[in-house]
Motif scaffolding. Structure first.
Motif, PDB file in Angstrom:
ATOM      1  N   THR A  11      27.415 -15.534 -20.214  1.00 47.57           N
ATOM      2  CA  THR A  11      27.811 -15.378 -18.755  1.00 47.57           C
ATOM      3  C   THR A  11      29.577 -16.581 -19.006  1.00 47.57           C
ATOM      4  O   THR A  11      30.118 -16.069 -17.891  1.00 47.57           O
ATOM      5  CB  THR A  11      26.859 -16.458 -17.569  1.00 47.57           C
ATOM      6  OG1 THR A  11      25.548 -16.033 -18.064  1.00 47.57           O
ATOM      7  CG2 THR A  11      27.309 -16.305 -16.251  1.00 47.57           C
ATOM      8  N   ALA A  15      32.774 -14.318 -17.126  1.00 47.57           N
ATOM      9  CA  ALA A  15      33.667 -14.657 -16.728  1.00 47.57           C
ATOM     10  C   ALA A  15      35.046 -15.056 -17.146  1.00 47.57           C
ATOM     11  O   ALA A  15      35.713 -14.082 -15.695  1.00 47.57           O
ATOM     12  CB  ALA A  15      33.099 -16.668 -15.745  1.00 47.57           C
ATOM     13  N   SER A  18      36.427 -11.657 -16.873  1.00 46.14           N
ATOM     14  CA  SER A  18      36.850 -11.255 -15.279  1.00 46.14           C
ATOM     15  C   SER A  18      38.538 -11.625 -14.678  1.00 46.14           C
ATOM     16  O   SER A  18      38.320 -11.187 -14.300  1.00 46.14           O
ATOM     17  CB  SER A  18      35.373 -11.871 -14.221  1.00 46.14           C
ATOM     18  OG  SER A  18      34.263 -10.896 -14.721  1.00 46.14           O
ATOM     19  N   ARG A  19      38.761 -12.509 -15.667  1.00 44.22           N
ATOM     20  CA  ARG A  19      39.927 -13.400 -15.368  1.00 44.22           C
ATOM     21  C   ARG A  19      40.914 -12.473 -16.044  1.00 44.22           C
ATOM     22  O   ARG A  19      42.149 -13.019 -16.368  1.00 44.22           O
ATOM     23  CB  ARG A  19      38.998 -14.506 -14.997  1.00 44.22           C
ATOM     24  CG  ARG A  19      39.166 -14.984 -13.582  1.00 44.22           C
ATOM     25  CD  ARG A  19      38.636 -16.539 -14.147  1.00 44.22           C
ATOM     26  NE  ARG A  19      38.770 -17.258 -15.428  1.00 44.22           N
ATOM     27  CZ  ARG A  19      37.163 -17.864 -15.731  1.00 44.22           C
ATOM     28  NH1 ARG A  19      35.901 -17.806 -14.736  1.00 44.22           N
ATOM     29  NH2 ARG A  19      37.192 -18.416 -16.577  1.00 44.22           N
ATOM     30  N   ARG A  71      41.104  -6.251 -16.125  1.00 43.22           N
ATOM     31  CA  ARG A  71      39.938  -7.031 -15.399  1.00 43.22           C
ATOM     32  C   ARG A  71      38.748  -6.074 -14.896  1.00 43.22           C
ATOM     33  O   ARG A  71      39.057  -6.313 -13.450  1.00 43.22           O
ATOM     34  CB  ARG A  71      41.662  -7.008 -14.167  1.00 43.22           C
ATOM     35  CG  ARG A  71      42.437  -7.848 -14.500  1.00 43.22           C
ATOM     36  CD  ARG A  71      42.454  -9.079 -13.673  1.00 43.22           C
ATOM     37  NE  ARG A  71      43.742  -9.969 -13.832  1.00 43.22           N
ATOM     38  CZ  ARG A  71      43.590 -11.483 -14.057  1.00 43.22           C
ATOM     39  NH1 ARG A  71      42.260 -11.751 -14.005  1.00 43.22           N
ATOM     40  NH2 ARG A  71      45.008 -11.613 -13.961  1.00 43.22           N
ATOM     41  N   MET A  72      37.837  -6.137 -14.941  1.00 39.69           N
ATOM     42  CA  MET A  72      36.415  -5.902 -14.375  1.00 39.69           C
ATOM     43  C   MET A  72      36.011  -6.820 -14.034  1.00 39.69           C
ATOM     44  O   MET A  72      36.401  -8.540 -15.186  1.00 39.69           O
ATOM     45  CB  MET A  72      35.567  -4.893 -15.994  1.00 39.69           C
ATOM     46  CG  MET A  72      34.794  -4.328 -16.060  1.00 39.69           C
ATOM     47  SD  MET A  72      34.701  -3.550 -14.618  1.00 39.69           S
ATOM     48  CE  MET A  72      33.619  -2.075 -14.697  1.00 39.69           C
ATOM     49  N   GLU A  73      35.660  -7.098 -13.034  1.00 36.66           N
ATOM     50  CA  GLU A  73      34.624  -7.898 -12.276  1.00 36.66           C
ATOM     51  C   GLU A  73      33.013  -8.066 -12.885  1.00 36.66           C
ATOM     52  O   GLU A  73      32.316  -7.299 -12.571  1.00 36.66           O
ATOM     53  CB  GLU A  73      34.804  -7.281 -11.005  1.00 36.66           C
ATOM     54  CG  GLU A  73      35.655  -8.249 -10.298  1.00 36.66           C
ATOM     55  CD  GLU A  73      36.405  -9.264 -10.716  1.00 36.66           C
ATOM     56  OE1 GLU A  73      35.755 -10.034 -10.176  1.00 36.66           O
ATOM     57  OE2 GLU A  73      37.381  -9.392 -10.701  1.00 36.66           O
ATOM     58  N   TRP A  74      33.142  -8.030 -14.363  1.00 38.32           N
ATOM     59  CA  TRP A  74      31.307  -8.122 -14.936  1.00 38.32           C
ATOM     60  C   TRP A  74      30.726  -9.669 -13.835  1.00 38.32           C
ATOM     61  O   TRP A  74      30.947 -10.909 -14.271  1.00 38.32           O
ATOM     62  CB  TRP A  74      32.099  -9.013 -16.413  1.00 38.32           C
ATOM     63  CG  TRP A  74      32.630  -7.683 -16.948  1.00 38.32           C
ATOM     64  CD1 TRP A  74      34.086  -8.446 -17.974  1.00 38.32           C
ATOM     65  CD2 TRP A  74      32.638  -6.931 -17.876  1.00 38.32           C
ATOM     66  NE1 TRP A  74      34.591  -7.120 -18.753  1.00 38.32           N
ATOM     67  CE2 TRP A  74      33.192  -6.417 -18.398  1.00 38.32           C
ATOM     68  CE3 TRP A  74      31.307  -6.245 -17.865  1.00 38.32           C
ATOM     69  CZ2 TRP A  74      33.285  -5.387 -18.962  1.00 38.32           C
ATOM     70  CZ3 TRP A  74      30.814  -4.720 -17.798  1.00 38.32           C
ATOM     71  CH2 TRP A  74      32.370  -4.813 -19.641  1.00 38.32           C
ATOM     72  N   GLN A  75      29.217  -9.360 -13.472  1.00 41.96           N
ATOM     73  CA  GLN A  75      28.273  -9.773 -12.871  1.00 41.96           C
ATOM     74  C   GLN A  75      27.921 -10.447 -13.853  1.00 41.96           C
ATOM     75  O   GLN A  75      26.943 -11.581 -13.222  1.00 41.96           O
ATOM     76  CB  GLN A  75      27.987  -8.740 -12.183  1.00 41.96           C
ATOM     77  CG  GLN A  75      29.312  -8.193 -11.119  1.00 41.96           C
ATOM     78  CD  GLN A  75      28.688  -6.821 -10.069  1.00 41.96           C
ATOM     79  OE1 GLN A  75      27.498  -5.960 -10.306  1.00 41.96           O
ATOM     80  NE2 GLN A  75      29.334  -6.077  -9.509  1.00 41.96           N
ATOM     81  N   HIS A  79      25.287  -5.732 -16.153  1.00 44.32           N
ATOM     82  CA  HIS A  79      26.076  -5.486 -15.415  1.00 44.32           C
ATOM     83  C   HIS A  79      27.249  -4.578 -16.683  1.00 44.32           C
ATOM     84  O   HIS A  79      27.597  -3.582 -16.546  1.00 44.32           O
ATOM     85  CB  HIS A  79      27.292  -5.881 -14.918  1.00 44.32           C
ATOM     86  CG  HIS A  79      28.402  -5.289 -14.374  1.00 44.32           C
ATOM     87  ND1 HIS A  79      29.279  -5.948 -14.084  1.00 44.32           N
ATOM     88  CD2 HIS A  79      28.433  -4.380 -13.466  1.00 44.32           C
ATOM     89  CE1 HIS A  79      30.305  -5.039 -13.488  1.00 44.32           C
ATOM     90  NE2 HIS A  79      29.730  -4.103 -13.487  1.00 44.32           N
TER      91      HIS A  79
END
Length: 192
Positions: A11, A15, A18-19, A71-75, A79
């Protein structure tokens, strides 16, 4: 992956990725490597002995695609694995295209693909049939993006209904319905 420490670490790394922390994906892959190998192994299970694309190579090719994402928005872990499945799909399709090109040149024969118990339509498939499935999935995505993603997760990643639901942010009941409808649609499209 075992224990809450690994879950917490995944996790945290998702995060960071994603940043824009490109090193986070590099640190994620070893943690999820066995799951990625399981997915790749399912995809490669029915290939002929001596196949030029092996499980480890498929994981590494998919990793290169994942590492290149900006910059993938990993959920969630699911995902990440669903995106990895999509990357493996692209690698397999690229490989099938190359194999078919060689076959047309008279150098190689079509490569038999593995059986997936839940999707009998792909049993004993060859590279050209994988390409037909890929094209049909693209058309299905035009009708229902979610149904196409369900097939991608279930077929290309070998994910369970529950894992697919988590990856797509929907319920298991929706995944089951989408899976049933998508398979019927693909049977009709592919004429099987």
């Amino acid at each position: 992956m075992t224990g809450s420490t690994s879950t917490t670490e995944v996790t945290r790394l998702l995060a960071l990725a994603s940043r824009g922390d490109r090193d986070a994906v590099d640190r994620l892959v070893p943690i999820l490597y066995e799951e990625l190998r399981r997915i790749a192994h399912q995809r490669m299970r029915g290939e002929r002995v001596g196949h030029t694309l092996e499980t480890t190579a498929l994981v590494h090719e998919a990793y290169l695609e994942l590492a290149g994402l900006d910059r993938m928005e990993w959920q969630s872990r699911a995902h990440f694995l669903a995106v990895a499945a999509r990357a493996m799909r692209r690698v397999l399709i690229d490989h099938a295209v190359a194999r078919n090109a060689q076959k047309r040149a008279g150098k190689l024969q079509a490569v038999p693909l593995d059986e997936v118990p839940d999707l009998a339509l792909v049993s004993g498939q060859r590279a050209d049939e994988l390409l037909a499935l890929d094209e049909a999935l693209d058309r299905l995505a035009g009708v229902s993006e979610r149904q196409a993603r369900v097939v991608e997760c279930r077929f290309f990643a070998g994910m369970s209904v529950e894992e697919t639901a988590e990856a797509l942010g929907t319920s298991p009941a929706t995944v089951k319905r989408d899976w049933t409808v998508a398979r019927a649609w693909l049977y009709r499209e592919l004429g099987t």
